[in-house]
Design a protein around this motif. Structure first.
Motif, PDB file in Angstrom:
ATOM      1  N   VAL A 175      26.237 -59.241 -39.608  1.00  0.00           N
ATOM      2  CA  VAL A 175      26.166 -60.673 -39.081  1.00  0.00           C
ATOM      3  C   VAL A 175      26.583 -61.831 -39.803  1.00  0.00           C
ATOM      4  N   ARG A 176      26.089 -61.744 -41.202  1.00  0.00           N
ATOM      5  CA  ARG A 176      26.576 -62.920 -42.111  1.00  0.00           C
ATOM      6  C   ARG A 176      28.142 -63.045 -42.003  1.00  0.00           C
ATOM      7  N   TRP A 177      28.793 -61.915 -42.008  1.00  0.00           N
ATOM      8  CA  TRP A 177      30.188 -61.902 -42.565  1.00  0.00           C
ATOM      9  C   TRP A 177      31.003 -61.850 -41.072  1.00  0.00           C
ATOM     10  N   ARG A 178      30.412 -61.802 -39.984  1.00  0.00           N
ATOM     11  CA  ARG A 178      30.767 -61.720 -38.476  1.00  0.00           C
ATOM     12  C   ARG A 178      31.935 -60.697 -38.763  1.00  0.00           C
ATOM     13  N   GLU A 179      31.569 -59.448 -39.295  1.00  0.00           N
ATOM     14  CA  GLU A 179      32.591 -58.225 -39.282  1.00  0.00           C
ATOM     15  C   GLU A 179      31.692 -57.067 -38.974  1.00  0.00           C
ATOM     16  N   ARG A 180      31.796 -56.332 -37.787  1.00  0.00           N
ATOM     17  CA  ARG A 180      31.072 -55.057 -37.715  1.00  0.00           C
ATOM     18  C   ARG A 180      31.871 -53.754 -37.613  1.00  0.00           C
ATOM     19  N   ARG A 181      33.270 -53.894 -37.456  1.00  0.00           N
ATOM     20  CA  ARG A 181      34.067 -52.689 -37.364  1.00  0.00           C
ATOM     21  C   ARG A 181      34.064 -51.927 -38.945  1.00  0.00           C
ATOM     22  N   TRP A 182      34.537 -52.665 -39.703  1.00  0.00           N
ATOM     23  CA  TRP A 182      34.360 -52.227 -41.198  1.00  0.00           C
ATOM     24  C   TRP A 182      32.990 -51.708 -41.617  1.00  0.00           C
ATOM     25  N   HIS A 183      32.126 -52.473 -41.393  1.00  0.00           N
ATOM     26  CA  HIS A 183      30.806 -52.165 -41.509  1.00  0.00           C
ATOM     27  C   HIS A 183      30.401 -50.802 -41.036  1.00  0.00           C
ATOM     28  N   LEU A 184      30.585 -50.599 -39.651  1.00  0.00           N
ATOM     29  CA  LEU A 184      30.412 -49.243 -38.903  1.00  0.00           C
ATOM     30  C   LEU A 184      31.063 -48.294 -39.520  1.00  0.00           C
ATOM     31  N   ALA A 185      32.481 -48.490 -39.728  1.00  0.00           N
ATOM     32  CA  ALA A 185      33.329 -47.359 -40.305  1.00  0.00           C
ATOM     33  C   ALA A 185      32.898 -46.973 -41.832  1.00  0.00           C
TER      34      ALA A 185
ATOM     35  N   THR B   8      25.567 -24.681 -43.531  1.00  0.00           N
ATOM     36  CA  THR B   8      26.677 -25.549 -43.978  1.00  0.00           C
ATOM     37  C   THR B   8      27.529 -26.084 -42.830  1.00  0.00           C
ATOM     38  N   THR B   9      28.037 -24.809 -42.054  1.00  0.00           N
ATOM     39  CA  THR B   9      28.996 -25.283 -40.970  1.00  0.00           C
ATOM     40  C   THR B   9      28.352 -26.442 -40.273  1.00  0.00           C
ATOM     41  N   GLY B  10      27.249 -26.411 -39.485  1.00  0.00           N
ATOM     42  CA  GLY B  10      26.575 -27.358 -38.787  1.00  0.00           C
ATOM     43  C   GLY B  10      26.905 -28.902 -39.605  1.00  0.00           C
ATOM     44  N   MET B  11      26.463 -28.714 -40.870  1.00  0.00           N
ATOM     45  CA  MET B  11      26.503 -30.053 -41.554  1.00  0.00           C
ATOM     46  C   MET B  11      27.772 -30.572 -41.445  1.00  0.00           C
ATOM     47  N   LEU B  12      28.855 -29.738 -41.657  1.00  0.00           N
ATOM     48  CA  LEU B  12      30.156 -30.156 -41.792  1.00  0.00           C
ATOM     49  C   LEU B  12      30.698 -30.592 -40.422  1.00  0.00           C
ATOM     50  N   ILE B  13      30.244 -29.953 -39.345  1.00  0.00           N
ATOM     51  CA  ILE B  13      30.522 -30.449 -38.148  1.00  0.00           C
ATOM     52  C   ILE B  13      30.063 -31.867 -37.922  1.00  0.00           C
ATOM     53  N   ILE B  14      28.668 -32.111 -38.264  1.00  0.00           N
ATOM     54  CA  ILE B  14      28.012 -33.623 -38.395  1.00  0.00           C
ATOM     55  C   ILE B  14      28.953 -34.664 -39.121  1.00  0.00           C
ATOM     56  N   SER B  15      29.419 -34.037 -40.149  1.00  0.00           N
ATOM     57  CA  SER B  15      30.005 -34.912 -41.022  1.00  0.00           C
ATOM     58  C   SER B  15      31.632 -35.216 -40.389  1.00  0.00           C
ATOM     59  N   THR B  16      32.303 -34.254 -39.865  1.00  0.00           N
ATOM     60  CA  THR B  16      33.502 -34.501 -38.931  1.00  0.00           C
ATOM     61  C   THR B  16      33.223 -35.498 -37.804  1.00  0.00           C
ATOM     62  N   MET B  17      32.142 -35.292 -37.236  1.00  0.00           N
ATOM     63  CA  MET B  17      31.819 -36.256 -35.902  1.00  0.00           C
ATOM     64  C   MET B  17      31.623 -37.791 -36.529  1.00  0.00           C
ATOM     65  N   LEU B  18      31.045 -37.828 -37.717  1.00  0.00           N
ATOM     66  CA  LEU B  18      30.869 -39.195 -38.367  1.00  0.00           C
ATOM     67  C   LEU B  18      32.196 -39.752 -38.849  1.00  0.00           C
ATOM     68  N   PHE B  19      33.226 -38.858 -39.389  1.00  0.00           N
ATOM     69  CA  PHE B  19      34.419 -39.356 -39.533  1.00  0.00           C
ATOM     70  C   PHE B  19      35.425 -39.866 -38.472  1.00  0.00           C
ATOM     71  N   ILE B  20      35.291 -39.131 -37.469  1.00  0.00           N
ATOM     72  CA  ILE B  20      36.027 -39.338 -36.235  1.00  0.00           C
ATOM     73  C   ILE B  20      35.668 -40.614 -35.674  1.00  0.00           C
ATOM     74  N   GLY B  21      33.921 -40.834 -35.617  1.00  0.00           N
ATOM     75  CA  GLY B  21      33.522 -41.874 -35.376  1.00  0.00           C
ATOM     76  C   GLY B  21      33.957 -43.220 -35.778  1.00  0.00           C
ATOM     77  N   ALA B  22      34.142 -43.036 -37.232  1.00  0.00           N
ATOM     78  CA  ALA B  22      34.410 -44.028 -38.203  1.00  0.00           C
ATOM     79  C   ALA B  22      35.933 -44.332 -37.794  1.00  0.00           C
ATOM     80  N   ALA B  23      36.769 -43.633 -37.644  1.00  0.00           N
ATOM     81  CA  ALA B  23      38.361 -43.896 -37.292  1.00  0.00           C
ATOM     82  C   ALA B  23      38.128 -44.540 -35.766  1.00  0.00           C
ATOM     83  N   LEU B  24      37.492 -44.154 -34.970  1.00  0.00           N
ATOM     84  CA  LEU B  24      37.687 -44.501 -33.523  1.00  0.00           C
ATOM     85  C   LEU B  24      37.150 -45.799 -33.223  1.00  0.00           C
ATOM     86  N   VAL B  25      36.152 -46.306 -34.246  1.00  0.00           N
ATOM     87  CA  VAL B  25      35.862 -47.795 -33.985  1.00  0.00           C
ATOM     88  C   VAL B  25      36.789 -48.680 -34.041  1.00  0.00           C
ATOM     89  N   PHE B  26      37.809 -48.396 -34.808  1.00  0.00           N
ATOM     90  CA  PHE B  26      39.031 -49.227 -34.909  1.00  0.00           C
ATOM     91  C   PHE B  26      39.758 -49.520 -33.593  1.00  0.00           C
TER      92      PHE B  26
END
Length: 143
Positions: free
Chosen positions: A19-29, A116-134
Motif C-alpha cells: 500500500v505504501r509503495w502503491r505496488e501490488r504485482r511485485w509484492h504478490l509475485a 515430496t511430489t505434492g509439495m513440489l506441485i504446490i510450489s509449481t502452482m505458486l511459481f505459475i501464479g507469480a508469473a501470471l500476476v504480470f
C-alpha cells in the motif's frame, strides 16, 4: 504455530509495504516465489526437522502473504456485478481446490510413499501464479 505466526506478521508487513509503495504485482509475485522456494526447501530436507521447519515457515510466510494482495486484483479491474461474479467464481474454484487437494496429497503419498511430489506441485502452482500476476496491467492494480 511457528509457520502461521510468522506468516501473520509477514502478511501485515508485506500488505502495508504494498500500500505504501502503491505496488501490488511485485509484492504478490515475490511472496508467491518465496512461498514456492520455502515449500521446496521443506520437501527437500524432510529428514532434517530444523531445516524442514525453516522451509515450511518460509513457505507459509510467502504463500499466506499472497492472499490479501491477491484479493485486491479482482476488484481493481472488475466493478459492480462483474466484481461480485468474479469473486464468486474465484471462491468456487478455491473451495473446489480446498476439497480436492487433500485427496490429491493422500493419493500421491500412497503412490510414492512421500509427500515430496505434492509439495513440489504446490510450489509449481505458486511459481505459475507469480508469473501470471504480470498479465494484469500495473496501472490497473497499483492505484
Amino acid at each position: 504455530a511457528i509457520p502461521c505466526g510468522a506468516a501473520a506478521l509477514t502478511m501485515i508487513v508485506v500488505s502495508r509495504s504494498a500500500v505504501r509503495w502503491r505496488e501490488r504485482r511485485w509484492h504478490l509475485a515475490l511472496t508467491a516465489t518465496l512461498g514456492g522456494i520455502g515449500m521446496i526447501i521443506s520437501a527437500s530436507f524432510s529428514d532434517n526437522i530444523v531445516i524442514a521447519m525453516m522451509g515450511l515457515t518460509l513457505g507459509a510466510m510467502g504463500a499466506l502473504s499472497t492472499l490479501p494482495l491477491f484479493w485486491s486484483l479482482p476488484t481493481a479491474f472488475l466493478g459492480g456485478t462483474a466484481a461480485a461474479a468474479g469473486i464468486a467464481l474465484i471462491n468456487s474454484w478455491g473451495n473446489l481446490a480446498g476439497f480436492a487437494a487433500p485427496y490429491m496429497m493422500g493419493y500421491l503419498k500412497d503412490l510414492t510413499q512421500s509427500t515430496t511430489t505434492g509439495m513440489l506441485i504446490i510450489s509449481t502452482m505458486l511459481f505459475i501464479g507469480a508469473a501470471l500476476v504480470f498479465l494484469v496491467p500495473a496501472k490497473t492494480v497499483n492505484r
